[in-house]
Design a protein around this motif. Sequence first.
Motif, short mmCIF file in Angstrom:
data_model
loop_
_atom_site.label_atom_id
_atom_site.label_comp_id
_atom_site.label_asym_id
_atom_site.label_seq_id
_atom_site.Cartn_x
_atom_site.Cartn_y
_atom_site.Cartn_z
N ASN A 170 1.18 -1.43 -0.04
CA ASN A 170 0.15 0.09 0.15
C ASN A 170 1.13 1.31 0.26
N GLY A 171 2.19 0.92 -0.02
CA GLY A 171 2.73 2.18 -0.03
C GLY A 171 3.72 2.81 1.67
N ASP A 172 2.74 2.28 2.61
CA ASP A 172 3.77 2.39 3.57
C ASP A 172 5.15 1.98 3.47
N ILE A 173 6.33 3.03 4.63
CA ILE A 173 7.15 3.13 4.78
C ILE A 173 7.62 2.19 6.05
N GLU A 174 7.80 1.16 6.06
CA GLU A 174 8.25 1.30 7.23
C GLU A 174 9.84 0.52 7.27
N PRO A 175 10.48 -0.37 8.78
CA PRO A 175 11.72 -0.34 8.90
C PRO A 175 11.84 -1.68 8.69
N LEU A 176 12.70 -2.32 9.14
CA LEU A 176 12.75 -3.96 9.20
C LEU A 176 11.69 -4.76 9.36
N ASP A 177 11.02 -5.56 8.21
CA ASP A 177 9.67 -6.88 8.50
C ASP A 177 9.22 -7.43 9.39
N VAL A 178 11.24 -8.57 9.55
CA VAL A 178 11.10 -9.43 10.57
C VAL A 178 10.65 -8.43 11.93
N LEU A 179 10.87 -7.25 12.18
CA LEU A 179 10.35 -6.99 13.33
C LEU A 179 8.85 -6.77 13.97
N LYS A 180 8.77 -7.41 13.12
CA LYS A 180 6.91 -7.62 12.91
C LYS A 180 6.84 -9.02 13.94
N ILE A 181 7.62 -9.46 14.06
CA ILE A 181 7.67 -10.59 15.32
C ILE A 181 7.74 -9.90 16.77
N CYS A 182 8.02 -8.73 16.85
CA CYS A 182 7.07 -8.20 17.92
C CYS A 182 6.19 -7.68 18.74
N GLY A 183 5.39 -7.40 18.06
CA GLY A 183 3.95 -7.08 18.57
C GLY A 183 3.19 -6.93 17.02
N GLU A 184 1.99 -7.37 17.34
CA GLU A 184 0.26 -6.83 16.28
C GLU A 184 1.60 -5.14 15.26
N GLU A 185 0.86 -4.35 14.42
CA GLU A 185 1.15 -3.57 14.28
C GLU A 185 2.83 -2.88 15.12
N PHE A 186 4.02 -3.87 15.07
CA PHE A 186 5.07 -3.23 15.25
C PHE A 186 5.27 -2.30 14.61
N THR A 187 5.65 -2.27 13.55
CA THR A 187 6.31 -1.43 12.76
C THR A 187 5.64 -0.75 12.11
N LYS A 188 4.13 -0.43 11.85
CA LYS A 188 3.65 0.74 11.35
C LYS A 188 3.27 2.01 11.86
N HIS A 189 3.97 3.03 10.64
CA HIS A 189 4.07 4.39 11.22
C HIS A 189 3.65 5.38 11.02
N LYS A 190 2.69 5.30 10.00
CA LYS A 190 1.76 6.08 8.95
C LYS A 190 2.94 6.51 8.42
#
Length: 420
Positions: A271-291
């Motif tokens: 969807n075009g969201d710019i995020e940090p490392l995707d493996v950080l998703k293991i840290c929690g729901e929407e952990f990498t989401k920063h709008k």
Amino acid sequence: MNIEALVVKIASRCNINCTYCYMYNHADQSYKSQPKFMSKETILNLKNKIKNHCVKHELKKFYVILHGGEPLLTDVNDLRYFLETLSSLDKESSINISFAVQTNGILISEEHCKLLNEYDVGVGISLDGNEKINNQYRVDKKGNGTFENVKKGIEVAKKHLNHPIGCLSVVNLEASPIESYETFKSLSFTGINFLLLDENYDTLSNDDIVISDLKNSNWLIELFDYWYKLDDKERLRIRKFEDIISYILGSERGTESAGKGENKIAVVETNGDIEPLDVLKICGEEFTKHKFNLATNELDDVFHSDLIKTYYNSKKYLAKKCLACPVNEVCGGGYLPHRYNSKNGFNNPSIYCKDLLKVITHIQNVIIDDIPNEIIEESGVKKVTYEEALEMIENNIPNIESTGYMDLLESFRKNELITN
């Protein structure tokens, strides 16, 4: 601070269901709200934002890694549009885009190969070993093993691709490391990158993996000793070992999980969201989401994110135990996702700390016997046993003072995130 590479999720779904997958089978299920494929509008936004970033930071080369999910789920014509659109930056702005794709290999066709050849796209295929080992965790949506279908894809790639194929493999402690290596060799891979299972202090369970008995390091050391004795002409490249050797000898470069330097990589979702490392998703729901999104933000805007800053500096922002360690410039504190604990954020050594220490000290002591004295003197490298290194860490920890960035590392505690 700048970005030199993007992992681009051109497809957010996958055609298989690896049980250990950090995208689909860990804490974060936000992929369900993502578009299945990247739109042409988002691709154009991506092109423009890469251009703006490269011009601002005077970058003439930029890396784009096509990822997913499974990127080859994308229609071939849409994949061509993606490659053609970003490649046009070379003619328009003298920015060379270097492409790579990471795939499970099942969907590779002759048509794909022609397209990948045309745009000089490097190809990596994910496989965990022989049929028995691979099919333990890398299964399809019905739970069936994927080895034979991947093997068919590899044969197509070998026949039609113009360049060598690399392999990405997750360490399976039930496998023989040497048998796994020989399997990859028999499939004509030219290089392998071995990954440790993506877990952290919250996700870890004794049923999944044991980290206190050094099984991972023993597995890697057995493989290294076998690999290191092979003739150069017969030896496949193993990135983990080559990187450790270069860091021991003083290399200033690094990867996301080891060495020195900054992590100048970000992820772009479908969807075009710019995020940090995707493996950080293991840290929690929407952990990498920063709008941050390509439609409204420049790539530089992501550096307003504390998580991006932490990831960018992860090899400098280290816990006290890491600062006390004699090999921290080699391991770089380990992979950031492996350091997470909801009680104190990222202010921890990697869950694989002891494994990394044992592997690095072993490799260091082996290569010292084979390198010229002048290189040893220049690099300052010395033999240190694993046991000696542990003792040095315990002796050094009391002398390590807290630093300002440790507050940043601990700001990712679960209670802090809920409050904020």
